[in-house]
Design a protein around this motif. Structure first.
Motif, PDB file in Angstrom:
ATOM      1  N   VAL A  66       0.843  -1.198   0.000  1.00 56.02           N
ATOM      2  CA  VAL A  66       0.000   0.000   0.000  1.00 56.02           C
ATOM      3  C   VAL A  66       0.879   1.250   0.000  1.00 56.02           C
ATOM      4  O   VAL A  66       0.637   2.196  -0.762  1.00 56.02           O
ATOM      5  N   ILE A  67       1.895   1.258   0.831  1.00 49.49           N
ATOM      6  CA  ILE A  67       2.818   2.399   0.897  1.00 49.49           C
ATOM      7  C   ILE A  67       3.538   2.574  -0.439  1.00 49.49           C
ATOM      8  O   ILE A  67       3.667   3.692  -0.952  1.00 49.49           O
ATOM      9  N   SER A  68       3.971   1.482  -1.021  1.00 49.37           N
ATOM     10  CA  SER A  68       4.669   1.528  -2.307  1.00 49.37           C
ATOM     11  C   SER A  68       3.763   2.059  -3.422  1.00 49.37           C
ATOM     12  O   SER A  68       4.176   2.895  -4.234  1.00 49.37           O
ATOM     13  N   ILE A  69       2.523   1.591  -3.450  1.00 44.85           N
ATOM     14  CA  ILE A  69       1.576   2.055  -4.466  1.00 44.85           C
ATOM     15  C   ILE A  69       1.359   3.560  -4.327  1.00 44.85           C
ATOM     16  O   ILE A  69       1.377   4.299  -5.316  1.00 44.85           O
ATOM     17  N   ALA A  70       1.150   4.026  -3.112  1.00 41.78           N
ATOM     18  CA  ALA A  70       0.935   5.459  -2.895  1.00 41.78           C
ATOM     19  C   ALA A  70       2.157   6.262  -3.355  1.00 41.78           C
ATOM     20  O   ALA A  70       2.025   7.280  -4.039  1.00 41.78           O
ATOM     21  N   ASN A  71       3.352   5.792  -3.001  1.00 42.80           N
ATOM     22  CA  ASN A  71       4.579   6.467  -3.439  1.00 42.80           C
ATOM     23  C   ASN A  71       4.694   6.489  -4.956  1.00 42.80           C
ATOM     24  O   ASN A  71       5.033   7.515  -5.550  1.00 42.80           O
ATOM     25  N   ASN A  72       4.432   5.349  -5.588  1.00 45.14           N
ATOM     26  CA  ASN A  72       4.533   5.274  -7.041  1.00 45.14           C
ATOM     27  C   ASN A  72       3.537   6.200  -7.733  1.00 45.14           C
ATOM     28  O   ASN A  72       3.863   6.833  -8.744  1.00 45.14           O
ATOM     29  N   LEU A  73       2.326   6.285  -7.192  1.00 41.56           N
ATOM     30  CA  LEU A  73       1.329   7.185  -7.784  1.00 41.56           C
ATOM     31  C   LEU A  73       1.760   8.643  -7.654  1.00 41.56           C
ATOM     32  O   LEU A  73       1.574   9.436  -8.585  1.00 41.56           O
ATOM     33  N   LEU A  74       2.325   8.994  -6.514  1.00 39.90           N
ATOM     34  CA  LEU A  74       2.802  10.368  -6.327  1.00 39.90           C
ATOM     35  C   LEU A  74       3.937  10.701  -7.285  1.00 39.90           C
ATOM     36  O   LEU A  74       4.046  11.825  -7.760  1.00 39.90           O
ATOM     37  N   LYS A  75       4.784   9.716  -7.574  1.00 36.33           N
ATOM     38  CA  LYS A  75       5.886   9.934  -8.517  1.00 36.33           C
ATOM     39  C   LYS A  75       5.384  10.002  -9.958  1.00 36.33           C
ATOM     40  O   LYS A  75       5.867  10.799 -10.753  1.00 36.33           O
ATOM     41  N   ASP A  80      -0.282  17.097  -6.919  1.00 37.04           N
ATOM     42  CA  ASP A  80      -1.509  17.889  -6.948  1.00 37.04           C
ATOM     43  C   ASP A  80      -2.550  17.312  -7.899  1.00 37.04           C
ATOM     44  O   ASP A  80      -3.709  17.701  -7.858  1.00 37.04           O
ATOM     45  N   LYS A  81      -2.143  16.381  -8.749  1.00 29.83           N
ATOM     46  CA  LYS A  81      -3.047  15.808  -9.754  1.00 29.83           C
ATOM     47  C   LYS A  81      -3.652  14.476  -9.329  1.00 29.83           C
ATOM     48  O   LYS A  81      -4.448  13.903 -10.050  1.00 29.83           O
ATOM     49  N   VAL A  82      -3.244  13.975  -8.161  1.00 25.77           N
ATOM     50  CA  VAL A  82      -3.774  12.696  -7.696  1.00 25.77           C
ATOM     51  C   VAL A  82      -4.193  12.810  -6.227  1.00 25.77           C
ATOM     52  O   VAL A  82      -3.475  13.375  -5.409  1.00 25.77           O
ATOM     53  N   ALA A  83      -5.383  12.311  -5.943  1.00 27.18           N
ATOM     54  CA  ALA A  83      -5.876  12.238  -4.564  1.00 27.18           C
ATOM     55  C   ALA A  83      -5.825  10.769  -4.157  1.00 27.18           C
ATOM     56  O   ALA A  83      -6.402   9.916  -4.830  1.00 27.18           O
ATOM     57  N   SER A 108       5.379  10.536   6.075  1.00 31.13           N
ATOM     58  CA  SER A 108       5.931  11.166   4.876  1.00 31.13           C
ATOM     59  C   SER A 108       4.869  11.275   3.779  1.00 31.13           C
ATOM     60  O   SER A 108       4.755  12.299   3.103  1.00 31.13           O
ATOM     61  N   LEU A 109       4.079  10.217   3.612  1.00 33.52           N
ATOM     62  CA  LEU A 109       3.014  10.250   2.608  1.00 33.52           C
ATOM     63  C   LEU A 109       1.947  11.282   2.974  1.00 33.52           C
ATOM     64  O   LEU A 109       1.441  11.992   2.100  1.00 33.52           O
ATOM     65  N   VAL A 110       1.618  11.361   4.242  1.00 36.97           N
ATOM     66  CA  VAL A 110       0.641  12.365   4.689  1.00 36.97           C
ATOM     67  C   VAL A 110       1.150  13.767   4.375  1.00 36.97           C
ATOM     68  O   VAL A 110       0.405  14.630   3.912  1.00 36.97           O
ATOM     69  N   ALA A 111       2.450  14.001   4.585  1.00 43.24           N
ATOM     70  CA  ALA A 111       3.043  15.310   4.279  1.00 43.24           C
ATOM     71  C   ALA A 111       2.943  15.643   2.792  1.00 43.24           C
ATOM     72  O   ALA A 111       2.961  16.815   2.419  1.00 43.24           O
ATOM     73  N   GLN A 112       2.793  14.597   1.949  1.00 41.20           N
ATOM     74  CA  GLN A 112       2.662  14.805   0.507  1.00 41.20           C
ATOM     75  C   GLN A 112       1.203  14.810   0.052  1.00 41.20           C
ATOM     76  O   GLN A 112       0.924  14.832  -1.141  1.00 41.20           O
ATOM     77  N   ASP A 135      -3.834   2.887  20.669  1.00 40.92           N
ATOM     78  CA  ASP A 135      -3.239   4.145  20.243  1.00 40.92           C
ATOM     79  C   ASP A 135      -3.142   4.154  18.720  1.00 40.92           C
ATOM     80  O   ASP A 135      -2.765   3.151  18.109  1.00 40.92           O
ATOM     81  N   ILE A 136      -3.454   5.291  18.151  1.00 40.68           N
ATOM     82  CA  ILE A 136      -3.393   5.492  16.701  1.00 40.68           C
ATOM     83  C   ILE A 136      -2.560   6.752  16.461  1.00 40.68           C
ATOM     84  O   ILE A 136      -2.672   7.730  17.213  1.00 40.68           O
ATOM     85  N   ILE A 137      -1.741   6.745  15.414  1.00 37.23           N
ATOM     86  CA  ILE A 137      -0.901   7.915  15.145  1.00 37.23           C
ATOM     87  C   ILE A 137      -1.782   9.134  14.840  1.00 37.23           C
ATOM     88  O   ILE A 137      -2.859   9.005  14.264  1.00 37.23           O
ATOM     89  N   PRO A 138      -1.328  10.319  15.232  1.00 39.69           N
ATOM     90  CA  PRO A 138      -2.152  11.528  15.106  1.00 39.69           C
ATOM     91  C   PRO A 138      -2.510  11.920  13.664  1.00 39.69           C
ATOM     92  O   PRO A 138      -3.500  12.601  13.459  1.00 39.69           O
ATOM     93  N   VAL A 139      -1.715  11.473  12.676  1.00 39.81           N
ATOM     94  CA  VAL A 139      -2.012  11.868  11.293  1.00 39.81           C
ATOM     95  C   VAL A 139      -3.173  11.078  10.702  1.00 39.81           C
ATOM     96  O   VAL A 139      -3.693  11.445   9.643  1.00 39.81           O
ATOM     97  N   ALA A 140      -3.617  10.016  11.372  1.00 42.25           N
ATOM     98  CA  ALA A 140      -4.741   9.217  10.875  1.00 42.25           C
ATOM     99  C   ALA A 140      -6.035  10.004  11.055  1.00 42.25           C
ATOM    100  O   ALA A 140      -6.249  10.660  12.075  1.00 42.25           O
TER     101      ALA A 140
END
Length: 163
Positions: A66-75, A80-83, A108-112, A135-140
């Motif tokens: 999932v992380i890899s797919i999100a990174n690849n889509l951003l690249k 700004d063209k992908v949500a 890092s993905l959230v920051a992008q 506990d859940i991370i605050p960016v969720a």
């Protein structure tokens, strides 16, 4: 694999996608299609592509995928063209725990601009079963029903991908 085989496989995939799109278009009223295509994205007004990634199991390989797919889509697309919205429910919420080894990658993905949703029904169930709230991370971003969030996203023009 020969170039012809690659071309043939690509053509078959494209044909399959076209058939599925035609079937979906035929079953959705025109008003609903227009609404889905015009769903507002206030934080990504120029997004041309919308992807919902489902994470519903606690498999480290799936989390990494999932992380890899999100990174690849951003690249591949301008960020700004992908949500991109990752919806975690059931055992999938383990990705969003503070002690998960992928936490820095998620942040890092959230920051992008990638969103990570956590299902509150799952969190409530864990609390009932264990006696304490996980506990859940605050960016969720908390959503009441993970599957409901996926349904809402797909109704608003997102493509669901379940790696």
């Amino acid at each position: 694999m020969s170039d012809f085989s690659k071309y043939r496989r690509s053509a078959v995939r494209a044909l399959g996608a076209a058939v599925i799109a035609a079937l979906v278009a035929a079953t959705v009223p025109p008003q609903a299609r227009a609404q889905a295509q015009q769903a507002p994205l206030p934080d990504k007004p120029f997004a041309e592509h919308r992807i919902a990634l489902q994470l519903s199991d606690n498999d480290p390989k799936k989390q990494s995928l999932v992380i890899s797919i999100a990174n690849n889509l951003l690249k591949f697309y301008d960020p700004d063209k992908v949500a991109i919205e990752v919806v975690a429910f059931g055992p999938g919420i383990e990705l969003l725990r503070p002690d998960n080894s992928n936490r820095k990658l998620v942040e890092s993905l959230v920051a992008q601009g990638v969103r990570f949703d956590v299902c509150l029904n799952t969190v409530d169930s864990i609390e009932r079963e264990t006696g304490h709230r996980p506990d859940i991370i605050p960016v969720a971003i908390p959503v009441q029903v993970g599957v409901g969030q996926i349904l809402s996203l797909t109704e608003n023009g997102y493509t669901l991908v379940r790696p």
